[in-house]
Design a protein around this motif. Structure first.
Motif, PDB file in Angstrom:
ATOM      1  N   UNK B 149      22.013 -27.810   9.920  1.00  0.00           N
ATOM      2  CA  UNK B 149      22.617 -28.758   8.979  1.00  0.00           C
ATOM      3  C   UNK B 149      23.068 -28.127   7.657  1.00  0.00           C
ATOM      4  N   UNK B 150      22.217 -27.379   6.937  1.00  0.00           N
ATOM      5  CA  UNK B 150      22.709 -26.850   5.656  1.00  0.00           C
ATOM      6  C   UNK B 150      23.947 -25.955   5.773  1.00  0.00           C
ATOM      7  N   UNK B 151      23.941 -24.950   6.666  1.00  0.00           N
ATOM      8  CA  UNK B 151      25.174 -24.164   6.753  1.00  0.00           C
ATOM      9  C   UNK B 151      26.372 -24.984   7.217  1.00  0.00           C
ATOM     10  N   UNK B 152      26.095 -25.971   8.040  1.00  0.00           N
ATOM     11  CA  UNK B 152      27.190 -26.826   8.512  1.00  0.00           C
ATOM     12  C   UNK B 152      27.797 -27.597   7.345  1.00  0.00           C
ATOM     13  N   UNK B 153      26.936 -28.092   6.469  1.00  0.00           N
ATOM     14  CA  UNK B 153      27.449 -28.817   5.300  1.00  0.00           C
ATOM     15  C   UNK B 153      28.290 -27.881   4.443  1.00  0.00           C
ATOM     16  N   UNK B 208      26.904 -30.611  -1.427  1.00  0.00           N
ATOM     17  CA  UNK B 208      26.085 -29.456  -1.765  1.00  0.00           C
ATOM     18  C   UNK B 208      24.645 -29.853  -2.041  1.00  0.00           C
ATOM     19  N   UNK B 209      24.481 -30.987  -2.736  1.00  0.00           N
ATOM     20  CA  UNK B 209      23.125 -31.451  -3.045  1.00  0.00           C
ATOM     21  C   UNK B 209      22.385 -31.828  -1.770  1.00  0.00           C
TER      22      UNK B 209
ATOM     23  N   UNK C 305      22.235 -20.454   2.441  1.00  0.00           N
ATOM     24  CA  UNK C 305      22.259 -21.201   1.190  1.00  0.00           C
ATOM     25  C   UNK C 305      23.569 -21.025   0.438  1.00  0.00           C
ATOM     26  N   UNK C 306      24.292 -19.989   0.742  1.00  0.00           N
ATOM     27  CA  UNK C 306      25.475 -19.711  -0.056  1.00  0.00           C
ATOM     28  C   UNK C 306      26.726 -20.364   0.482  1.00  0.00           C
ATOM     29  N   UNK C 307      26.910 -20.289   1.744  1.00  0.00           N
ATOM     30  CA  UNK C 307      28.096 -20.892   2.326  1.00  0.00           C
ATOM     31  C   UNK C 307      29.306 -20.025   2.116  1.00  0.00           C
ATOM     32  N   UNK C 308      29.323 -18.841   2.645  1.00  0.00           N
ATOM     33  CA  UNK C 308      30.443 -17.939   2.436  1.00  0.00           C
ATOM     34  C   UNK C 308      31.618 -18.272   3.310  1.00  0.00           C
TER      35      UNK C 308
END
Lengths: 289, 222, 310
Positions: B149-153, B208-209, C305-308
């Motif tokens: 989920x986080x990288x997908x967002x 992002x949040x 966490x970064x989203x590159x």
């Protein structure tokens, strides 16, 4: 070996120097008229500054057929560019000392305001909103908004009224867009007029609308594919953008334009560029507002 | 005083345009987001599948789409697909382009989630006789999903920003509205840009949040 | 051939079936490409029924024999790389600054940095470039460079922060216990490890940066995308497809080469197996899971966490 090389280099340099001085001598003798024709400008005016610097930065568009296009090498070509050369010449600046900067529509006013360019000649319609932030010399040409359709005009369009509810392509944020929006068309917009041609070909839109001269250029580039209705429904006076309230400079450019109408240089500029496709129009009266 | 009233006038006049653009940006985001998710999962599945040709196909697909700019992908959709006889309107063509462009990034995000599942899980599943589909579908996927989920967002945040390129290709999304407004309001350029930035941030910051919050929870769960 | 734990080593029957499927798939793809080729080669019929020559017709490709056109393409590639090179260096510097700001002990540094970072990460690059261009009147080159540097710097900064966070606590404690200041520890002990660990992500992001130079076309910087457009305007819309195809190939070659170099560099100087890898920082049991997924090092865009991404 090394000595030889050094010698040959200095020989080349010498020849170069000689060549240069020969050139300089040539221009001095061959064109005394140009040098002498440069009037003395009152100190402190924009003209004096530019003449002193010996160079001028002109903003123009690189995507307007017949008016301003950038070739694969060298500077831009088109009617706007020729007008720029006439103005530069009036300041004693040669073609080679003009720096052309591509302006996109969103930055023409900004560029003038912050001094990135000295003047803008970029199929730039004079209107009141723009007059609040910059000043206009000219107009040097009166265009009018027109409509481009596929050859043979399969939809039988005669004017903007016929476009109501139909898909039409134009450029976002242009005066053309605002004008055609009033006719209740289904507007599809992009950032360059040439982008509109593919949708027209494939039938996604039935017409492209903007100033007649640009449309004529597009039709000319793609011989036989398109036709311009030649029924302009607005007036688009093209002006030369310069700093707000720089009245002396504006008057100077207006004088130069009027002189170019009289001495044939305006006509020559037209014939060398847009004249290949369009009839020679009567030069418009400059607006000394 | 004059400047302030000018600014307010400009704000009022550009708001309808911006709102329309904002809605189209959201619509692009929703459609190509779902599309890219489905396609991306499919590509990720292909890349771990037992069939070599699928793996090769998925690799080539990823390599091509990753190494050309979005501008060219959208160009292909808007100009070349109609020549090939695709009859969609420009909004859907742009959504398709964004879907194609985003799908390899989704595949990567999914893959990184798979990476996070301890290999013992797969071994256990296999040792009790589960096949490829069962192992992936019943054991790995459910565990990977929360880490995905986080990288997908983050991919969707990038997608939100990338919708701005669709403006060049006939979609009246927010960036196009901004460009037009900046062009028509030479006196309040800053305002037109800040306004648009605020609208984009209204989408990306909450995303992002959410990503951050989920990331924290997942971290605790691990 | 590497084995996966997800499925058995295929037996003769499966291998045969799989080979048949592969052949059928390949034939289908080839057939599709051939079909596309013939459609493109066939005369184009406009909406009014008029026929135009096909996309590979000499009348559409004749400009390619003009050396000036290739000169323009060459110049455009140089401009693209010139922008990307400077932007890449600046992006890394900005990223380092951001990562330090974000991990600073004082909240007076940390919080404003976070807000700024969120702002830069959430803005479309197109808007950012236009912003710099119109507000700071930098000219198109620096507008592109600064936009790219700040945007990618924000992403690289996040990657570095993740790298710093993923280091064992003992590293910092060790640094402090031998008398280094907090900042020195950060610089001398933590940062070099984080940088090395995140190198694949950073390099991948720099490839994205090269791709994104195409967005500087919006401020009329003569990079590759803008040049294609100018050429199309100059020669006429009938060359649209040809110029697009050439641009496509140039971008593909340029970026695949850069990706390859990035991967090679990452492999050479990246973390070795057995350490926490950037593929999955801070994931326990990560070492063994590679078997169930695709080859490592191929990617690096993902960053938990970064989203590159771009």
């Amino acid at each position: 070996m090394r000595l030889k090389k050094g010698l040959s280099i200095s020989a080349i340099a010498l020849v170069g120097l000689l060549g240069l001085s020969a050139c300089a001598a040539e221009t001095d003798t061959a064109e005394p008229g140009v040098e002498a024709a440069v009037p003395e400008f009152e100190a402190g005016t924009t003209m004096a500054d530019l003449a002193e610097a010996g160079s001028i930065t002109i903003g123009t568009k690189f995507d307007q057929p017949l008016f301003g296009l950038q070739g694969p090498s060298g500077g831009p070509v088109g009617f706007d560019v020729e007008i720029g050369k006439i103005i530069a010449a009036s300041l004693g600046i040669s073609e080679d000392n003009i720096e052309w900067t591509e302006t996109v529509s969103a930055n023409r006013e900004t560029f003038i305001e912050n001094g990135t360019v000295d003047i803008v000649i970029a199929t730039y319609t004079i209107n009141d909103k723009r007059k609040e932030v910059i000043s206009f010399a000219g107009p040097y040409y009166n265009a009018g908004q027109d409509i481009l359709v596929l050859a043979g005009n399969p939809e039988g369009i005669t004017g903007p009224e016929d476009l109501e509810g139909k898909a039409v392509c134009s450029v976002a944020g242009s005066t053309s867009e605002a004008n055609i929006a009033e006719y209740g068309v289904d507007l599809i917009t992009t950032d360059t007029y040439s982008n509109c041609l593919e949708p027209l070909r494939s039938g996604n839109v039935i017409a492209v609308t903007t100033d007649n001269v640009i449309l004529a250029g597009l039709a000319d580039q793609n011989a036989g594919e398109f036709e311009v209705l030649s029924n302009p429904f607005t007036e688009e006076p093209y002006g030369i953008g310069l700093g707000l309230d720089d009245d002396a400079f504006r008057t100077h450019i207006n004088d130069v334009l009027e002189a170019s109408y009289d001495d044939g240089s305006w006509e020559a500029a037209w014939e060398a560029t847009a004249g290949a496709v369009l009839k020679l129009p009567a030069p418009p009266a400059v607006d000394r507002y | 005083m004059d400047a302030i009233s000018n600014a307010i006038d400009a704000l009022v006049s550009i708001t309808p345009l911006y709102m329309q653009g904002f809605l189209l940006t959201l619509a692009l985001l929703a459609i190509s987001g779902v599309g890219a998710f489905v396609l991306g999962v499919l590509i990720a599945a292909m890349r771990i599948s037992p069939v070599p040709s699928l793996r090769v196909f998925a690799t080539v697909y990823t390599e091509i789409l990753r190494n050309i700019p979005l501008l060219l992908v959208l160009f292909f959709c808007a100009f070349v697909l109609p020549i090939l006889g695709v009859e969609l309107d420009f909004f859907l063509l742009a959504a398709l382009g964004l879907t194609l462009y985003t799908s390899p990034f989704v595949a990567e995000a999914v893959r990184s989630g798979f990476n996070g599942v301890p290999v013992g899980q797969a071994e256990a599943a296999r040792s009790i006789g589960m096949g490829f589909t069962q192992t992936v579908g019943l054991v790995i996927m459910p565990q990977a999903s929360r880490m995905v989920v986080p990288p997908l967002i983050n991919v969707f945040i990038a997608l939100t920003k990338n919708t701005s390129v669709a403006g060049i290709f006939f979609v009246n999304e927010l960036f196009k509205a901004t460009y037009a407004a900046a062009r028509d309001n030479g006196d309040v350029v800053v305002l037109t840009l800040v306004y648009a930035a605020a609208l984009y941030l209204a989408i990306t910051v909450p995303l992002g949040l959410i990503a951050g919050a989920i990331e924290k929870r997942v971290m605790v769960l691990r | 051939m590497s084995m996966s734990v997800l499925y058995d080593a295929p037996g003769p029957k499966t291998r045969r079936n799989s080979a048949i499927a592969s052949v059928i798939g390949a034939v289908a793809i080839l057939a599709g490409l051939t079909w596309v080729f013939f459609i493109l080669a066939a005369p184009r019929v406009n909406a009014n029924g008029a026929e135009q020559p096909g996309m590979f017709d000499p009348s559409r490709t004749d400009i390619l024999s003009d050396p000036q056109v290739w000169g323009a393409f060459g110049g455009a590639v140089v401009e693209t790389l010139r922008m990307a090179g400077v932007a890449a260096v600046l992006a890394i510097l900005v990223g380092i600054l951001f990562s330090f700001g974000r991990t600073a002990a004082s909240k007076w540094v940390r919080i404003p940095t976070s807000v700024l970072l969120e702002f830069f990460r959430g803005m479309p690059l197109l808007l950012m470039i236009l912003f710099v261009f119109l507000l700071f009147s930098t000219g198109s080159y620096w507008a592109g460079v600064l936009g790219l540097a700040v945007y990618n710097g924000a992403i690289i900064g996040e990657a570095l922060r993740a790298g710093i966070n993923s280091l064992p606590k003992g590293q910092r404690e060790g640094g402090l216990s031998v008398g280094l200041t907090s900042l020195q520890t950060r610089f001398i002990i933590e940062f070099p490890q984080a940088f090395r660990q995140m190198l694949p992500i950073i390099l991948a992001q720099l490839v994205v940066l090269v791709k994104d130079t195409s967005l500087a076309y919006v401020v009329a910087y003569p990079e590759l995308a803008r040049t294609i457009k100018n050429l199309q305007n100059f020669y006429g819309s009938r060359y649209l497809f040809t110029l697009f195809a050439v641009g496509f190939v140039i971008y593909l070659v340029m970026n695949v080469t850069l990706s390859y170099i990035a991967r090679y560099a990452a492999k050479r100087s990246g973390p070795k197996l057995g350490k926490v890898t950037p593929d999955n920082p801070k994931v326990p049991g990560a070492e063994g899971t590679r078997a169930i997924t695709m080859p490592r090092g191929r990617s690096g865009y993902r960053d938990n966490s970064g989203g590159g991404f771009s």
